[in-house]
Design a protein around this motif. Structure first.
Motif, PDB file in Angstrom:
ATOM      1  N   GLN A 192      -8.023   8.413  -8.933  1.00 37.20           N
ATOM      2  CA  GLN A 192      -8.051   7.408  -7.879  1.00 37.20           C
ATOM      3  C   GLN A 192      -8.397   8.066  -6.548  1.00 37.20           C
ATOM      4  N   HIS A 193      -7.715   9.196  -6.311  1.00 34.64           N
ATOM      5  CA  HIS A 193      -7.919   9.931  -5.061  1.00 34.64           C
ATOM      6  C   HIS A 193      -9.370  10.385  -4.956  1.00 34.64           C
ATOM      7  N   THR A 228     -11.705   7.546  -4.293  1.00 30.63           N
ATOM      8  CA  THR A 228     -11.630   7.082  -2.907  1.00 30.63           C
ATOM      9  C   THR A 228     -12.324   8.054  -1.975  1.00 30.63           C
ATOM     10  N   THR A 229     -12.038   9.357  -2.152  1.00 31.94           N
ATOM     11  CA  THR A 229     -12.622  10.335  -1.231  1.00 31.94           C
ATOM     12  C   THR A 229     -14.125  10.440  -1.435  1.00 31.94           C
ATOM     13  N   ALA A 230     -14.553  10.366  -2.706  1.00 38.28           N
ATOM     14  CA  ALA A 230     -15.968  10.495  -2.998  1.00 38.28           C
ATOM     15  C   ALA A 230     -16.754   9.336  -2.387  1.00 38.28           C
ATOM     16  N   ILE A 231     -16.167   8.151  -2.558  1.00 31.66           N
ATOM     17  CA  ILE A 231     -16.843   6.966  -2.019  1.00 31.66           C
ATOM     18  C   ILE A 231     -16.874   7.023  -0.482  1.00 31.66           C
ATOM     19  N   ARG A 232     -15.719   7.468   0.064  1.00 32.38           N
ATOM     20  CA  ARG A 232     -15.632   7.502   1.530  1.00 32.38           C
ATOM     21  C   ARG A 232     -16.599   8.500   2.138  1.00 32.38           C
ATOM     22  N   SER A 233     -16.726   9.672   1.429  1.00 36.18           N
ATOM     23  CA  SER A 233     -17.584  10.703   1.997  1.00 36.18           C
ATOM     24  C   SER A 233     -19.066  10.449   1.674  1.00 36.18           C
ATOM     25  N   GLY A 234     -19.315   9.353   1.002  1.00 34.25           N
ATOM     26  CA  GLY A 234     -20.690   8.947   0.782  1.00 34.25           C
ATOM     27  C   GLY A 234     -21.398   9.550  -0.402  1.00 34.25           C
ATOM     28  N   HIS A 235     -20.647  10.171  -1.334  1.00 29.44           N
ATOM     29  CA  HIS A 235     -21.311  10.758  -2.502  1.00 29.44           C
ATOM     30  C   HIS A 235     -21.521   9.742  -3.586  1.00 29.44           C
TER      31      HIS A 235
END
Ligand code: ZN
Length: 113
Positions: A102-103, A106-113
């Motif tokens: 989940q983390h 979320t981080t991957a999507i947020r950082s644009g990857h």
């Protein structure tokens, strides 16, 4: 153990000796390459010589019931292995992995990857 007496005789555990023609034994051995071959003694108390894969493997004795020998090799008494209780993924770990995934998502999507 039954004995093979060169070239064409066979001695049973009971002491009985079966004699055959050399040619007969050679033929039986040749035939036994692919399957079991039974060669019966001509004596009144009939012994059967069993050939397999080109050699004598057994003498069936009329004085000894054949069931006695085979029972010994049964693997019934072998102790069974303990069943592992840690098999499968414990719930605790499962939740951890879910959290990590989940983390990551979320981080991957947020950082644009
Ligand atoms: Zn015998």
């Amino acid at each position: 153990m039954p004995k093979e007496i060169f070239p064409s005789s066979f001695e049973c555990d009971c002491g009985h000796q079966s004699d055959f023609f050399e040619n007969t034994v050679r033929d039986m051995k040749a035939m036994s390459q692919k399957k079991k071959v039974y060669l019966a003694d001509a004596a009144p108390e009939e012994h059967t010589i069993v050939f397999y894969r080109g050699k004598m493997v057994e003498i069936q004795c009329p004085k000894q019931p054949p069931s006695r020998e085979t029972k010994k090799s049964s693997p019934k008494s072998r102790p069974s292995k303990k069943r592992s209780t840690t098999r499968g993924i414990p719930d605790e770990v499962k939740t951890d992995i879910e959290a990590i995934v989940q983390h990551f998502n979320t981080t991957a999507i947020r950082s644009g990857h």
